[in-house]
Design a protein around this motif. Structure first.
Motif, short mmCIF file in Angstrom:
data_model
loop_
_atom_site.label_atom_id
_atom_site.label_comp_id
_atom_site.label_asym_id
_atom_site.label_seq_id
_atom_site.Cartn_x
_atom_site.Cartn_y
_atom_site.Cartn_z
N UNK A 70 29.78 33.44 33.76
CA UNK A 70 30.70 32.90 34.81
C UNK A 70 32.61 33.36 35.24
N UNK A 71 33.35 34.16 35.12
CA UNK A 71 34.55 34.42 35.39
C UNK A 71 35.45 34.10 36.77
N UNK A 72 36.65 33.81 36.54
CA UNK A 72 37.31 33.62 37.14
C UNK A 72 37.50 34.59 37.80
N UNK A 73 37.92 34.57 39.59
CA UNK A 73 38.20 35.88 40.24
C UNK A 73 39.65 35.20 40.90
N UNK A 74 40.46 35.71 40.60
CA UNK A 74 42.03 35.25 41.01
C UNK A 74 41.68 35.85 41.95
N UNK A 75 42.89 34.58 43.08
CA UNK A 75 43.84 34.79 44.17
C UNK A 75 44.12 35.97 44.66
N UNK A 76 43.58 36.79 46.01
CA UNK A 76 43.90 38.28 46.25
C UNK A 76 43.88 38.07 47.47
N UNK A 77 44.32 39.62 47.74
CA UNK A 77 44.75 40.00 49.30
C UNK A 77 43.71 40.30 50.06
N UNK A 78 43.01 40.79 50.85
CA UNK A 78 42.01 41.69 51.03
C UNK A 78 41.94 42.38 53.00
N UNK A 79 42.01 43.29 52.99
CA UNK A 79 42.18 43.50 54.19
C UNK A 79 41.16 43.54 55.19
N UNK A 80 40.93 42.98 56.39
CA UNK A 80 39.86 43.03 56.91
C UNK A 80 40.40 43.93 58.25
N UNK A 81 38.54 44.66 58.77
CA UNK A 81 39.06 45.31 60.27
C UNK A 81 38.73 44.72 61.52
N UNK A 82 39.01 44.20 62.41
CA UNK A 82 38.32 43.62 63.17
C UNK A 82 38.72 44.61 65.10
N UNK A 83 37.70 45.05 64.61
CA UNK A 83 36.90 46.05 65.90
C UNK A 83 37.77 45.10 67.53
N UNK A 84 38.17 46.41 68.46
CA UNK A 84 38.52 45.81 69.33
C UNK A 84 37.29 46.10 70.72
N UNK A 112 48.65 52.43 55.69
CA UNK A 112 48.75 51.90 54.84
C UNK A 112 49.51 50.32 53.95
N UNK A 113 50.92 51.50 54.21
CA UNK A 113 51.92 50.53 53.19
C UNK A 113 52.42 49.18 54.32
N UNK A 114 52.53 49.77 55.83
CA UNK A 114 52.55 48.24 56.56
C UNK A 114 51.98 47.27 56.11
N UNK A 115 50.36 47.67 56.33
CA UNK A 115 48.94 46.50 55.58
C UNK A 115 49.72 46.04 54.39
N UNK A 116 50.15 47.56 53.32
CA UNK A 116 50.27 46.80 51.78
C UNK A 116 51.60 45.30 51.60
N UNK A 117 52.59 45.42 52.51
CA UNK A 117 53.12 44.59 52.58
C UNK A 117 53.23 43.11 53.19
#
Lengths: 93, 119
Positions: B73-87, B38-43
């Motif tokens: 209509x509401x603006x959605x602010x720029x953000x970071x998201x986690x995506x999981x890419x299964x092997x 979690x900590x690594x992804x959060x960084x």
């Protein structure tokens, strides 16, 4: 960060454990999640996220180059939904 | 779908069973591993677990969203998201386990390879 680096970090914090034990612990965690998904079970880890399996029904697809119709068989794919805490922590800074 | 849900407690139990640490220590270590991921992804750093998959961080640009209830209509602010890419290993294992079960469910004459080998 790759798995061996994760193992290293955890091993450094637990000097009473051998590194190979830590490696077994990390493997056990991800193996357990894999086995659960193979049985269609959900894995819910509060703060982190939830793993589940999604079913993709069979469909008729098309070869984009030739336009030819091809049967695509039913599929089951792993899916991860990030938890609330992870989403929030990622956007804190 | 069998509908069972595994939690941290099940992961701790697996560590307890396989490694032979105490239950308390198993729980502490499971928590520590999850927290580190979690900590690594959060960084903003990706976490790659071989034969399982990768947790990647993607940047999303600002876009216009709509409140589905009011149509506003509401603006959605720029953000970071986690995506999981299964092997590929994980994808194949899940596909194999499910298609085997599916064949067994739909065909009375179907005998799994393990059983055939044992006969």
């Amino acid at each position: 960060m790759i798995k061996s680096e994760l193992v290293q970090v955890i091993a450094n914090r637990n000097p009473h454990l051998y590194q190979r034990d830590v490696e077994m612990i990390v493997n056990a965690i991800f193996d357990e999640i894999t086995e659960a998904l193979c049985e269609s079970n959900r894995v819910e880890l509060r703060g982190f996220g939830a793993f589940s399996v999604k079913n993709r029904p069979p469909r008729t697809g098309r070869n984009p180059r030739t336009g030819e119709a091809v049967e695509v068989s039913e599929k089951w794919v792993p899916f991860f939904k990030p938890g609330k805490e992870l989403r929030e922590r990622l956007n804190e800074a | 779908m069998s509908g069972k849900t595994l939690t941290r407690a099940d992961l701790s139990e697996a560590v307890f069973r396989k490694i032979g640490l105490s239950r308390t220590e198993s729980a502490t270590l499971v928590e520590m591993v999850l927290e580190e991921v979690c900590e690594t992804i959060s960084s903003g750093e990706a976490v790659k677990i071989s034969s399982f998959g990768s947790f990647l961080v993607r940047d999303k640009n600002e876009r216009v969203g709509r409140n589905p209830k009011t149509g506003e209509e509401v603006p959605i602010s720029p953000r970071k998201v986690t995506v999981f890419k299964p092997s590929n290993v994980l994808k194949e294992r899940i596909l194999e386990a499910h298609s085997r079960k599916n064949r067994a469910d739909n065909d009375d004459t179907y005998v799994p390879a393990e059983v055939r080998a044992a006969e």
